[in-house]
Structures are given as structure tokens and as C-alpha cells.
Scaffold this motif. Structure first.
Motif, mmCIF file in Angstrom:
data_model
loop_
_atom_site.group_PDB
_atom_site.id
_atom_site.type_symbol
_atom_site.label_atom_id
_atom_site.label_comp_id
_atom_site.label_asym_id
_atom_site.label_seq_id
_atom_site.Cartn_x
_atom_site.Cartn_y
_atom_site.Cartn_z
ATOM 1 N N ILE A 105 -56.415 -10.785 1.384
ATOM 2 C CA ILE A 105 -56.786 -10.404 0.339
ATOM 3 C C ILE A 105 -55.648 -9.385 -0.025
ATOM 4 N N TYR A 106 -55.127 -9.343 -1.289
ATOM 5 C CA TYR A 106 -54.027 -8.780 -2.206
ATOM 6 C C TYR A 106 -54.708 -7.731 -2.922
ATOM 7 N N SER A 107 -53.791 -6.858 -3.477
ATOM 8 C CA SER A 107 -54.195 -5.699 -4.282
ATOM 9 C C SER A 107 -54.515 -6.304 -5.730
ATOM 10 N N ALA A 108 -53.901 -7.471 -6.082
ATOM 11 C CA ALA A 108 -54.019 -8.022 -7.348
ATOM 12 C C ALA A 108 -54.179 -9.552 -7.069
ATOM 13 N N ASP A 109 -54.351 -10.345 -8.009
ATOM 14 C CA ASP A 109 -53.968 -11.928 -8.107
ATOM 15 C C ASP A 109 -52.311 -11.926 -8.174
ATOM 16 N N PRO A 110 -51.953 -12.582 -7.044
ATOM 17 C CA PRO A 110 -50.299 -12.642 -7.193
ATOM 18 C C PRO A 110 -49.804 -13.505 -8.360
ATOM 19 N N ARG A 111 -50.827 -14.390 -8.850
ATOM 20 C CA ARG A 111 -50.520 -15.370 -9.977
ATOM 21 C C ARG A 111 -50.129 -14.337 -11.121
ATOM 22 N N VAL A 112 -50.726 -13.139 -11.085
ATOM 23 C CA VAL A 112 -50.489 -12.252 -12.389
ATOM 24 C C VAL A 112 -49.605 -11.131 -12.113
ATOM 25 N N TYR A 149 -59.372 -20.105 5.352
ATOM 26 C CA TYR A 149 -57.797 -20.606 5.204
ATOM 27 C C TYR A 149 -57.669 -20.945 3.973
ATOM 28 N N THR A 150 -56.661 -20.414 3.338
ATOM 29 C CA THR A 150 -56.424 -20.721 1.792
ATOM 30 C C THR A 150 -54.849 -20.570 1.638
ATOM 31 N N ASP A 151 -54.608 -20.351 0.412
ATOM 32 C CA ASP A 151 -52.916 -20.445 0.168
ATOM 33 C C ASP A 151 -52.396 -19.084 -0.040
ATOM 34 N N VAL A 152 -53.238 -18.166 0.427
ATOM 35 C CA VAL A 152 -52.642 -16.658 0.283
ATOM 36 C C VAL A 152 -52.783 -15.909 1.578
ATOM 37 N N LYS A 212 -63.830 -22.536 10.980
ATOM 38 C CA LYS A 212 -62.585 -22.197 10.030
ATOM 39 C C LYS A 212 -63.039 -23.281 8.917
ATOM 40 N N LYS A 213 -62.709 -22.499 7.868
ATOM 41 C CA LYS A 213 -62.857 -23.365 6.493
ATOM 42 C C LYS A 213 -61.489 -23.357 5.766
ATOM 43 N N PHE A 214 -61.256 -24.375 5.288
ATOM 44 C CA PHE A 214 -59.854 -24.925 4.633
ATOM 45 C C PHE A 214 -60.260 -25.241 3.160
ATOM 46 N N GLY A 215 -59.712 -24.240 2.558
ATOM 47 C CA GLY A 215 -59.815 -24.606 0.949
ATOM 48 C C GLY A 215 -59.275 -25.966 0.227
ATOM 49 N N GLY A 216 -59.250 -25.931 -1.094
ATOM 50 C CA GLY A 216 -58.656 -27.115 -1.431
ATOM 51 C C GLY A 216 -57.375 -27.604 -1.473
ATOM 52 N N THR A 217 -56.439 -26.285 -1.422
ATOM 53 C CA THR A 217 -54.944 -26.630 -1.460
ATOM 54 C C THR A 217 -54.735 -26.878 0.118
#
Ligand code: ADP
Ligand code: ASP
Ligand code: MG
Length: 443
Positions: A206-213, A200-203, A32-37
Motif C-alpha cells: 500500500i502506498y501513500s497514493a495511487d502511483p499512477r497519479v 499479490y498484485t502489481d504494486v 495467496k490471492k493473485f490479481g488480474g495482472t
């Protein structure tokens, strides 16, 4: 309780054809990998510890290896600190500095797990026996000896491995390139023949595009390795492309999910396991490339082979290439390179221009590369024409184009990138209520 982990092969060699066979039988171990956030503060680290505790309570028979990134923002802070100190930080010392980010989070996570009653222990790149080559700041993993990790797993303990780092044969710290903790996680999963690796991340996958955009995107249940590798290489930083390569090469089941709402996930799978093959699975972009145009190259001889062999010898990664006739017996050649290598290429071209007999070169950093990716493109004609129509209808003209079986990339002026991403996403991606993710786009 002791996890049932057997002592099979302990050494995992690197990819590229010389892979030493390891026991293909999956062991009851999960990474289980946990990213920066996910480890971005003490509350979040304690949340990770509770999540691991809950998993162990539910699955006492399974071993768990935790891999952590540095706390959010820490690696950027360390890079800035080094650059504030000197103009060109020494790569060896930079790696010593950068490795501290993950050391801090691994120690804190181990403490929080101990507080949950778990026999946890932090492992740096040396203790985890992650051997790399000597390419500082962008090292490649050569082998992982999982013996020490297995010892702790056999006692029912939880190793907490500092991601993103390794050690050269002479004992120097290295780092694996930005976002490299994903590689650590998949490589360890492979070395231990783990049954799965969870990122494990903050989304929520995988989405169809970066949700930030894109404010409304589709959450994907499954993505093929090839698609994910293209998406990651073409800018979707949710996974490091080399982690996808490792997963594909060594058959590591890989999933992406949210630390904050882990109910849903995306599996990265073989293409044959896809339920559906939409023409376009995802839209992605890179803003950190530069376009270099060499102007007025005489056509005689082999100017392109001279130019690109010199760049290859210097390890410069070249992406899109276009050639245009100037009339007469001269031509222009344009190519894109990662922005951070543009200065190095400029210095090389200063020396190379006389050899090529070329007039001059120009560097344009004000570009974006926007790409659409999907295995369904293999079976559908007309994708490119639709994409160009969509871009033209928004007044966007393309500067460069590159295609493969499953992707189409266009280089456009950077100011149009968000419009292009949203327009292509609207044109190609179908979102149903059950897979819709709505977020306030950040720009
Ligand atoms: P971590 O710190 O957990 O490693 P990253 O910031 O590296 O997380 O990756 C997660 C981010 O990737 C998300 O917050 C999202 O903005 C971005 N991202 C880009 N493209 C995608 C995509 N197609 N699907 C999901 N996330 C994406
Ligand atoms: N901390 C490193 C980075 O920010 C590695 C990672 O997060 O995966 O790039
Ligand atoms: Mg990441």
C-alpha cells in the motif's frame, strides 16, 4: 508431504453480528490471492506456479490455498460483450458470464501448478462451497464450508479457487462486485483459520497514493484496518473495502505485496500495532461518483427524511450531503451517489419532485472526490485548514466537504483532480529514501 491441518470448524458465517464462532487458533495454512495482472498471461501464470512451488519447498509443513482473479482485462471484456449484446443485461446471466473469467484462470493456474509437480485442483464458487445472497453482481458471502478445501489440503494438495464468485441457495452463480476476489481470499482465510492471507498484485504494497497519479509515493510498512477501509472505500482499488472489513472483523492477518518483486509487503494491522501515526497516511480519489442537487425544496414538513428514506429503501448508497438555504422558506440539497446509480436516482426524483414540492434537480458527473486519510488526524487540529489553503493556492474551490475522525473528503471539479491529489500529497506526506517508490505517473 501432508500439511498438518486439523478438522476444526468448517463453516464460516457472514459478518453483521451473527458470526458463528470458528476455531480462533490459526492453522498452518496460507491463502495467496493473485490479481488480474499477476495471471495476465500464460508466462505470468507459470510464474505464479513457480512462486507457489518455491513457497511449498521452503515451508513443506504449510497448506496453501490459491485464489485467482480473471486474467487482466477479461472481466471488462465480458461486461462489454454483454452490453453489446443487449442494453440491459439480465443480472443472473451477467453473473454466469462474469464467473467464466475466474474459471479460466483457475483452471490454467491449476494446470501450471500440476506441471510443477503439485497436486492442484481448481474450485469454482460451487465446489468451494461459497454461499452468497441473491444480489446478482454485488452478492454478499453468507457462509463458506471449507470441508472440500480441507480434504485436498490434508493430502498436501493446493486448491485453486476462482475468486469473485459464489452460489445462491438455489444454485445460481453470483459475483461479489468488481475487485471482489480480494473478498473471496480473506473470507476463505477466515473460514480455514489460515495464519495469513497474502494479496499479490502489481504494486509492492500500500502506498501513500495511487502511483499512477503521484510519481513519487511512500510505501507503507503498516496500515491500520480503519485507514485501509477508508482508503479502499474512498477509491484506492488496491484492496476491496469488504476484504478489509472481513480481515478486521475476523482477525485475519492480511498483507499486500507484488507478484513480480515479493521481497517487501504492507501489513494491514490493528491501530494499536502501528509504529507511527502520521497525520495523513494516504491520499485517494474517486472519479465515478455523481453529484445530484435538488433545487427549491420547501422547508415545511420533513422533506429530507422523505427524500433519503426513499433512496435508502431503493438501496442507493449516499455519501456526502450538503444543504444550502435559498432565502425565504426554500432550500437546496446536494448529495453524491455512485455514478452507476445516478440514472436510477434521476428516475426516482422525477416521481418524487411533486411530493417534495421541489422545483427541479440537476446531475453533475464531472466531479472528483479527493480524500486524505490518517489515524493521526484524530490527534491534530488544523488539517482541514491546511488542506483548504493548499487547494486554494492551486485555484481549486471545493463544491462539497465531508469529514470524519480520520478522513477529510472534498468534492471538486474533475479537471482539477490530479493537481489536487498531488498538491495534498506533497503537503501532507513525508517520503524518506528508504520508503520512496518512484514510478512514471501515467497521467
Ligand atoms: P489486482 O488486479 O491485482 O487486483 P488492482 O488493479 O485491483 O490489482 O489494484 C492494484 C492497483 O491499485 C495498483 O496498480 C495501483 O495503481 C492502484 N492503487 C490505487 N491506490 C493505491 C495505493 N494507495 N497503493 C497502492 N496501489 C494503489
Ligand atoms: N475479475 C473481477 C474484476 O475484474 C474480480 C477481481 O479481479 O477481483 O473485478
Ligand atoms: Mg483488485
Amino acid at each position: 508431504m501432508t500439511s498438518a491441518v486439523s478438522h476444526t470448524a468448517t463453516t464460516h458465517r457472514r459478518d453483521d453480528g451473527d458470526f458463528a464462532h470458528h476455531d480462533a487458533t490459526r492453522q498452518p495454512i496460507v491463502v495467496k490471492k493473485f490479481g488480474g495482472t499477476s495471471v495476465g498471461g500464460l508466462d505470468r501464470i507459470r510464474n505464479v506456479a513457480r512462486l507457489v512451488r518455491a513457497f511449498k519447498d521452503e515451508h513443506p509443513e504449510k497448506g496453501v490455498v490459491v485464489v485467482v482473479s480473471a486474467m487482466a482485462g477479461e472481466t471488462n471484456r465480458l461486461v462489454s460483450l454483454a452490453k453489446e449484446c443487449v442494453r440491459n443485461p439480465n443480472p443472473r446471466e451477467l453473473d454466469v458470464l462474469l464467473a467464466t473469467g475466474e474459471l479460466v484462470s483457475s483452471a490454467l493456474t491449476a494446470m501450471a501448478l500440476q506441471e510443477e509437480g503439485i497436486n492442484a485442483r481448481s474450485f469454482d464458487g460451487y465446489l468451494a462451497r461459497i454461499s452468497t445472497d441473491e444480489q446478482h453482481t454485488n452478492a454478499k458471502i453468507q457462509s463458506i464450508d471449507g470441508a472440500l478445501l480441507r480434504d485436498l489440503l490434508d493430502k498436501g494438495g493446493v486448491p485453486v479457487v476462482a475468486g469473485f464468485q459464489g452460489v445462491t441457495p438455489s444454485g445460481d452463480f453470483t459475483t461479489l462486485g468488481r475487485g471482489g476476489s480480494d473478498i473471496t481470499a480473506v473470507a476463505i482465510a477466515s473460514a480455514l483459520s489460515a495464519e495469513a492471507c497474502y494479496i499479490y498484485t502489481d504494486v509492492e504494497g500500500i502506498y501513500s497514493a495511487d502511483p499512477r497519479v503521484c510519481p513519487r509515493v511512500r510505501r507503507l510498512e503498516r496500515v491500520s484496518h480503519e485507514e485501509m477501509f477508508e482508503l479502499a472505500s474512498l477509491g484506492a482499488k488496491v484492496l476491496h473495502p469488504r476484504s478489509v472489513y472481513f480481515a478486521m472483523r475476523y482477525g485475519v492477518p492480511l498483507a499486500v505485496l507484488s507478484t513480480f518483486n515479493p521481497a517487501r509487503k504492507t501489513w494491514i494491522v490493528k491501530e494499536s500495532e502501528l509504529m507511527e501515526k502520521p497525520v495523513v497516511t494516504g491520499v485517494t480519489y474517486r472519479l465515478d461518483d455523481a453529484k445530484i442537487t435538488v433545487i427549491g425544496i420547501p422547508k415545511g414538513g420533513h422533506p429530507l427524511s422523505v427524500l433519503f428514506s426513499k433512496l435508502a429503501a431503493a438501496d442507493v448508497f449516499i455519501d456526502v450531503i450538503t444543504q444550502s438555504e435559498l432565502g425565504g422558506d426554500h432550500m437546496n440539497v446536494s448529495f453524491t451517489v455512485p455514478g452507476e446509480t445516478a440514472e436510477q436516482v434521476a428516475q426516482m426524483l422525477d416521481l418524487l419532485l411533486p411530493e417534495l414540492g421541489a422545483r427541479e434537480f440537476v446531475i453533475d458527473r464531472d466531479i472528483a472526490k479527493v480524500s486524505i486519510v490518517g489515524v493521526g488526524m484524530r490527534y491534530h487540529a488544523g488539517v482541514a485548514s491546511t488542506a483548504f489553503e493548499v487547494l486554494a493556492s492551486h485555484g481549486i474551490s471545493t463544491m462539497m466537504i465531508s469529514t470524519s475522525e480520520i478522513k477529510l473528503s472534498v468534492v471538486i471539479p474533475r479537471k482539477f483532480s490530479d493537481i489536487a491529489i498531488r498538491a495534498l500529497h506533497d503537503a501532507f506526506v513525508t517520503i524518506d529514501p528508504e520508503n520512496a517508490i518512484e514510478m512514471a505517473a501515467e497521467r
